[in-house]
Design an enzyme around this catalytic site. Structure first.
Site, PDB file in Angstrom:
ATOM      1  N   GLU A 115      23.768  55.998  30.728  1.00 12.27           N
ATOM      2  CA  GLU A 115      23.183  55.921  32.071  1.00 12.27           C
ATOM      3  C   GLU A 115      24.198  55.271  32.999  1.00 12.27           C
ATOM      4  O   GLU A 115      25.132  54.630  32.539  1.00 12.27           O
ATOM      5  CB  GLU A 115      21.931  55.030  32.050  1.00 12.27           C
ATOM      6  CG  GLU A 115      20.855  55.526  31.132  1.00 12.27           C
ATOM      7  CD  GLU A 115      19.717  54.513  30.978  1.00 12.27           C
ATOM      8  OE1 GLU A 115      19.667  53.529  31.743  1.00 12.27           O
ATOM      9  OE2 GLU A 115      18.897  54.724  30.080  1.00 12.27           O
ATOM     10  N   LYS A 117      25.286  52.325  35.466  1.00 10.17           N
ATOM     11  CA  LYS A 117      24.923  50.918  35.649  1.00 10.17           C
ATOM     12  C   LYS A 117      24.862  50.676  37.153  1.00 10.17           C
ATOM     13  O   LYS A 117      25.885  50.672  37.844  1.00 10.17           O
ATOM     14  CB  LYS A 117      25.964  50.019  34.985  1.00 10.17           C
ATOM     15  CG  LYS A 117      25.589  48.542  35.023  1.00 10.17           C
ATOM     16  CD  LYS A 117      26.518  47.756  34.125  1.00 10.17           C
ATOM     17  CE  LYS A 117      26.161  46.287  34.023  1.00 10.17           C
ATOM     18  NZ  LYS A 117      25.703  45.635  35.210  1.00 10.17           N
ATOM     19  N   ASP A 119      24.385  48.745  40.590  1.00 13.47           N
ATOM     20  CA  ASP A 119      24.789  47.391  40.968  1.00 13.47           C
ATOM     21  C   ASP A 119      23.878  46.845  42.065  1.00 13.47           C
ATOM     22  O   ASP A 119      24.244  46.757  43.227  1.00 13.47           O
ATOM     23  CB  ASP A 119      26.250  47.407  41.429  1.00 13.47           C
ATOM     24  CG  ASP A 119      26.820  46.006  41.506  1.00 13.47           C
ATOM     25  OD1 ASP A 119      26.174  45.076  40.987  1.00 13.47           O
ATOM     26  OD2 ASP A 119      27.898  45.842  42.103  1.00 13.47           O
ATOM     27  N   TYR A 228      14.873  52.061  34.587  1.00 16.81           N
ATOM     28  CA  TYR A 228      15.634  52.509  33.419  1.00 16.81           C
ATOM     29  C   TYR A 228      15.165  51.935  32.095  1.00 16.81           C
ATOM     30  O   TYR A 228      15.865  52.018  31.096  1.00 16.81           O
ATOM     31  CB  TYR A 228      17.115  52.211  33.602  1.00 16.81           C
ATOM     32  CG  TYR A 228      17.423  50.826  34.137  1.00 16.81           C
ATOM     33  CD1 TYR A 228      17.109  49.695  33.419  1.00 16.81           C
ATOM     34  CD2 TYR A 228      18.034  50.669  35.391  1.00 16.81           C
ATOM     35  CE1 TYR A 228      17.382  48.432  33.904  1.00 16.81           C
ATOM     36  CE2 TYR A 228      18.317  49.410  35.886  1.00 16.81           C
ATOM     37  CZ  TYR A 228      17.985  48.287  35.137  1.00 16.81           C
ATOM     38  OH  TYR A 228      18.249  47.049  35.627  1.00 16.81           O
ATOM     39  N   LYS A 315      32.281  48.617  32.037  1.00 11.24           N
ATOM     40  CA  LYS A 315      32.459  48.425  33.481  1.00 11.24           C
ATOM     41  C   LYS A 315      33.693  49.188  33.956  1.00 11.24           C
ATOM     42  O   LYS A 315      34.754  49.137  33.320  1.00 11.24           O
ATOM     43  CB  LYS A 315      32.616  46.946  33.780  1.00 11.24           C
ATOM     44  CG  LYS A 315      31.353  46.153  33.494  1.00 11.24           C
ATOM     45  CD  LYS A 315      30.804  45.617  34.787  1.00 11.24           C
ATOM     46  CE  LYS A 315      30.041  44.352  34.595  1.00 11.24           C
ATOM     47  NZ  LYS A 315      30.105  43.486  35.750  1.00 11.24           N
ATOM     48  N   CYS A 409      52.780  25.041  62.117  1.00 13.20           N
ATOM     49  CA  CYS A 409      51.519  25.733  62.354  1.00 13.20           C
ATOM     50  C   CYS A 409      51.713  26.866  63.370  1.00 13.20           C
ATOM     51  O   CYS A 409      52.226  26.624  64.465  1.00 13.20           O
ATOM     52  CB  CYS A 409      50.484  24.735  62.872  1.00 13.20           C
ATOM     53  SG  CYS A 409      48.929  25.533  63.331  1.00 13.20           S
ATOM     54  N   CYS A 412      49.663  25.852  66.670  1.00 11.00           N
ATOM     55  CA  CYS A 412      49.949  24.715  67.552  1.00 11.00           C
ATOM     56  C   CYS A 412      51.331  24.108  67.332  1.00 11.00           C
ATOM     57  O   CYS A 412      51.701  23.166  68.016  1.00 11.00           O
ATOM     58  CB  CYS A 412      48.861  23.649  67.409  1.00 11.00           C
ATOM     59  SG  CYS A 412      48.927  22.791  65.829  1.00 11.00           S
ATOM     60  N   CYS A 427      47.477  22.294  58.429  1.00  6.24           N
ATOM     61  CA  CYS A 427      47.926  21.757  59.712  1.00  6.24           C
ATOM     62  C   CYS A 427      47.159  20.454  59.948  1.00  6.24           C
ATOM     63  O   CYS A 427      45.932  20.459  60.003  1.00  6.24           O
ATOM     64  CB  CYS A 427      47.639  22.749  60.836  1.00  6.24           C
ATOM     65  SG  CYS A 427      47.847  21.989  62.455  1.00  6.24           S
ATOM     66  N   CYS A 433      44.468  21.456  67.444  1.00  5.90           N
ATOM     67  CA  CYS A 433      44.828  22.800  66.969  1.00  5.90           C
ATOM     68  C   CYS A 433      43.627  23.747  67.211  1.00  5.90           C
ATOM     69  O   CYS A 433      42.529  23.480  66.710  1.00  5.90           O
ATOM     70  CB  CYS A 433      45.188  22.726  65.492  1.00  5.90           C
ATOM     71  SG  CYS A 433      45.625  24.303  64.766  1.00  5.90           S
TER      72      CYS A 433
HETATM   73  S1  IVH Z   1      19.176  48.129  30.693  1.00  5.32           S
HETATM   74  C1  IVH Z   1      17.674  45.007  27.684  1.00  5.32           C
HETATM   75  N1  IVH Z   1      20.130  49.983  32.245  1.00  5.32           N
HETATM   76  O1  IVH Z   1      22.632  45.461  34.426  1.00  5.32           O
HETATM   77  C2  IVH Z   1      18.490  45.893  28.534  1.00  5.32           C
HETATM   78  N2  IVH Z   1      20.436  47.716  32.890  1.00  5.32           N
HETATM   79  O2  IVH Z   1      24.243  43.299  33.111  1.00  5.32           O
HETATM   80  C3  IVH Z   1      18.016  45.903  29.925  1.00  5.32           C
HETATM   81  N3  IVH Z   1      21.554  47.457  35.052  1.00  5.32           N
HETATM   82  O3  IVH Z   1      20.161  43.025  34.051  1.00  5.32           O
HETATM   83  C4  IVH Z   1      18.957  46.429  30.908  1.00  5.32           C
HETATM   84  N4  IVH Z   1      21.810  49.588  35.487  1.00  5.32           N
HETATM   85  O4  IVH Z   1      20.076  44.523  36.128  1.00  5.32           O
HETATM   86  C5  IVH Z   1      19.992  48.663  32.040  1.00  5.32           C
HETATM   87  N5  IVH Z   1      20.877  51.745  33.546  1.00  5.32           N
HETATM   88  C6  IVH Z   1      20.728  50.443  33.346  1.00  5.32           C
HETATM   89  C7  IVH Z   1      21.195  49.493  34.285  1.00  5.32           C
HETATM   90  C8  IVH Z   1      21.035  48.129  34.002  1.00  5.32           C
HETATM   91  C9  IVH Z   1      21.993  48.367  35.925  1.00  5.32           C
HETATM   92  C10 IVH Z   1      21.647  45.997  35.244  1.00  5.32           C
HETATM   93  C11 IVH Z   1      20.399  45.229  34.950  1.00  5.32           C
HETATM   94  C12 IVH Z   1      20.786  44.253  33.886  1.00  5.32           C
HETATM   95  C13 IVH Z   1      22.264  44.161  34.092  1.00  5.32           C
HETATM   96  C14 IVH Z   1      22.967  43.726  32.841  1.00  5.32           C
END
Ligand code: IVH
Length: 672
Positions: A115, A117, A119, A228, A315, A409, A412, A427, A433
């Protein structure tokens, strides 16, 4: 032998230093929504801390940031509730080999759901008997804030369960709340024109938004969500994928960017595809999450204290580009610190054009061994703030650069100084200043200081450039016509500013002391000093010994106070502030006498809930001003609770069981 013990000592110090640094970074990230460290730096430092803690188990500490997830609790604006299932975080890596290793160690027949991730910030939605009843933030992983009212502004989140999830007694859906790029940029444009601080990235903006008390404003900003993860008592389905599908059919917002993979190659394909494709998504993503699909296999793999063993995050690397360092210029900050800035040939990076990056300080430039004309690598840490990470290996200029920092600086002309042990050149001319003068003015009017409404950064800049205010005392000489004739101002806005200035004359002495901006005197230290020295006249003659006997006041702060009062400019400013009617002494209000002012003497008071007449900080000040003590948690020693709206259930319960009286806001004000 000696060498080893030296290294050991150094590493132990590093361990403790990292703990402190990461704890503070967590607080800035989760509580203040104003991160100072990029996610990448945070992750690297966290990994280093984990390694060191393995080497030195004798330094184990349950409160180390490696042992618990960061906490967004920290305000009591919302009721906080215990999670039914703890909200864990995910193990993460920037290294594809580690992902391969992780997959290879799983049973051979395993299916892995990949999936994106997202942010944003995590949310846990509770559906009890088919109805959405709570929406909790992660909090500290054990308990979170209930932000249901704000979650209800997200149109895609159903308030009742539909088939195939209908009729289940308890279902919990977890996911991520996000502010799409477009809404984030619009919000920051608005904040810029209102002179409000900008959000560093969409995650911080989403987090700040979710913690607002006004759901209408939340709705206007336009949050969205992706879910998710499903939890519950008797949930159907054998796999994670099936459950996500059920949620999708039930009308929940589930991303389409999900794939069930059967091999390392398929996982890598997914990663490679999304590393580029994610740039076209409407929301921020920072990696890929891999989850074991089969729920029984998940259970068998289990959990560590902080993370599931059946999932891991990869990541994405920060985006990197080569460009030319055209020129190094220097910026003088509000506190006199001179920061070198790289002016670059503009390049496109993570969706924006980058042409400037901070070079931090002299040592940073020397370490990178760079100089004007070099080809340098630019990265976006945390996807927002660009930084230079090195120079091109094959650069013909790659010999040792002979870089020298400026000596005077740029604002000044004063000779710069570098205090031993500090990285920054500074400075020292803090009395004339220009950026330092503006910095003092901005600090003086800020919310926690004199709180002067209508005087923001831009207005101060404007009045400063017009020579109407050069120091804090000038603020009290401003006339309506001076302000009203400025572009963008009129009689009304001028009146508003003047009434803000007038109101600031009632700000109590401890806050005025903080507002003066004596170096290193923060809010809390100012209060402690003001308690010991209840007026400027007594403080002015304080000796270093007297000052250092105050808690939190060391030699350096004492020195800063003593030198502050040796400066003629400061003394004349203080005379003018006094003439203007600013509180330079602990004021006995009319009709007050010492005994009524001490009406809370000996009382220990806990503040809980939200208030309408004054802010929490103001109540804290009042308690102290009237001789009482403000405590954070309820105990047998608590005299009473100043109880506002929505008091936390745990505090209420504890107070009731100990028979501690609750005093409402109005009753409290009457007591005073
Ligand atoms: S699963 C027990 N799936 O990433 C597992 N987390 O660093 C529960 N996050 O706290 C998390 N996308 O806020 C999961 N597709 C995804 C995610 C996801 C973002 C975040 C979530 C979690 C953090 C972990």
């Amino acid at each position: 032998m000696d060498l080893f013990s030296d290294i050991e000592q150094q590493e132990k110090e590093e361990l403790l230093q990292l703990r402190a640094e990461l704890t503070e970074a967590n607080r800035l990230y989760y509580v203040e929504n104003a991160p100072t460290m990029s996610d990448r730096d945070f992750d690297f430092k966290m990994h280093r801390l984990q390694d060191l803690e393995k080497i030195y188990p004798e330094l184990a500490d349950a409160s180390s940031p490696t042992q618990h997830v960061g906490s967004d609790l920290g305000s009591s604006k919302f009721i906080s509730i215990r999670h039914r299932y703890p909200m864990l975080s995910l193990g993460n890596t920037y290294n594809k080999e580690e992902i391969e290793d992780w997959v290879r160690k799983l049973p051979t027949d395993v299916e892995i759901v990949c999936e994106l991730k997202y942010d944003g910030l995590s949310i846990s939605l509770w559906y009890e008997n088919g109805h959405l009843t709570h929406a909790l933030t992660r909090g500290d992983g054990v308990q979170g804030d209930d932000v249901l009212r704000n979650i209800l502004t997200i149109p895609s989140i159903p308030t009742t369960l539909n088939s195939p999830l209908a009729n289940l007694p308890y279902v919990e859906l977890r996911g991520e709340v996000l502010l799409p790029w477009e809404n984030f940029e619009r919000l920051n444009r608005e904040r810029e024109s209102n002179e409000e601080p900008l959000f560093a990235n969409p995650r911080n903006a989403a987090s700040g938004t979710l913690k607002l008390l006004d759901p209408e404003e939340v709705r206007r900003r336009g949050l969205i969500a992706y879910l998710y993860y499903l939890l519950g008592d008797q949930l159907p389905g054998q796999t994670h994928w099936e459950r996500l599908e059920m949620a999708r059919q039930g009308g929940f917002p589930i991303s389409d960017a999900i794939r069930v993979c059967h091999s390392v190659d398929e996982v890598m394909e997914f990663i490679t595809y999304w590393d580029t494709e994610r740039k076209n998504l409407p929301v921020a993503t920072d990696g890929i999450v891999l989850k074991v699909n089969n729920l029984q296999q998940q259970q068998a793999l289990g959990y560590t204290a902080k993370t599931p063993r059946w999932a891991i995050a990869y990541k994405f690397p920060a985006e990197k580009q080569l460009t030319t360092l055209e020129k190094i210029t220097y910026q003088v900050g509000r506190t006199g610190v001179v920061t070198p800035v790289a002016n670059l040939t503009p390049i496109q990076l993570s969706g924006t054009i980058v042409q400037r990056a901070t070079l931090h300080n002299e040592d940073f430039i020397r370490q990178l061994n760079i100089q004007e004309g070099d080809r340098v690598w630019v990265e976006k840490g945390g996807e927002i703030i660009p930084k230079i990470t090195g120079k091109e290996e094959s650069d013909p200029n790659n010999a040792t650069a002979s870089y020298t920092f400026i000596h005077t600086c740029p604002e000044c002309g004063t000779n710069l100084v570098r205090v031993e042990g500090e990285a920054a050149w500074r400075c020292p001319n803090d009395t004339s200043c220009p950026p330092q003068l503006k910095g003092k003015l901005e600090h003086f009017v800020s919310r926690k200081a004199m709180d002067i409404d209508g005087l923001g950064e831009e207005t101060i800049d404007l009045l400063f450039e017009q020579n109407l205010i050069r120091n804090i005392a000038d603020i009290y000489d401003l006339r309506k016509e001076d302000i009203a004739k400025q572009e963008g101002f009129g009689d009304k806005s001028a009146e508003k500013i003047l009434s803000g200035i007038e109101a600031s004359k009632h700000v109590p002495w401890p806050r005025v002391l903080f507002a003066l901006g004596i170096r290193m005197i923060g809010e809390t230290t100012a209060k402690k000093i003001a308690r010991r020295f209840p007026s400027i006249d007594t403080l002015q003659w304080a000796t270093t010994e007297e000052l250092t006997s105050i808690e939190d006041v060391g030699e350096q702060i004492a020195h800063n106070i003593v030198t502050y009062f040796q400066d003629e400019t400061n003394l004349s400013i203080l005379v003018r502030l006094r003439e203007a009617g600013v509180q330079l002494t602990t004021n006995l209000q009319e009709g007050d006498n010492t005994s009524t002012r001490q009406s809370l003497a000996g009382k220990t008071i806990v503040i809980s809930g939200t208030f309408s007449r004054h802010s929490r900080d103001e109540y804290k000040d009042m308690i102290e001003q009237y001789g009482g003590r403000n405590a954070g948690s309820v105990s047998g020693k608590t005299s009473f609770i100043l109880a506002g709206e929505n008091m936390g259930p745990e505090k209420r319960h504890k107070a009731e069981s100990l028979g501690i009286p609750m005093v409402t806001e109005d009753e409290f004000l009457q007591m005073l």
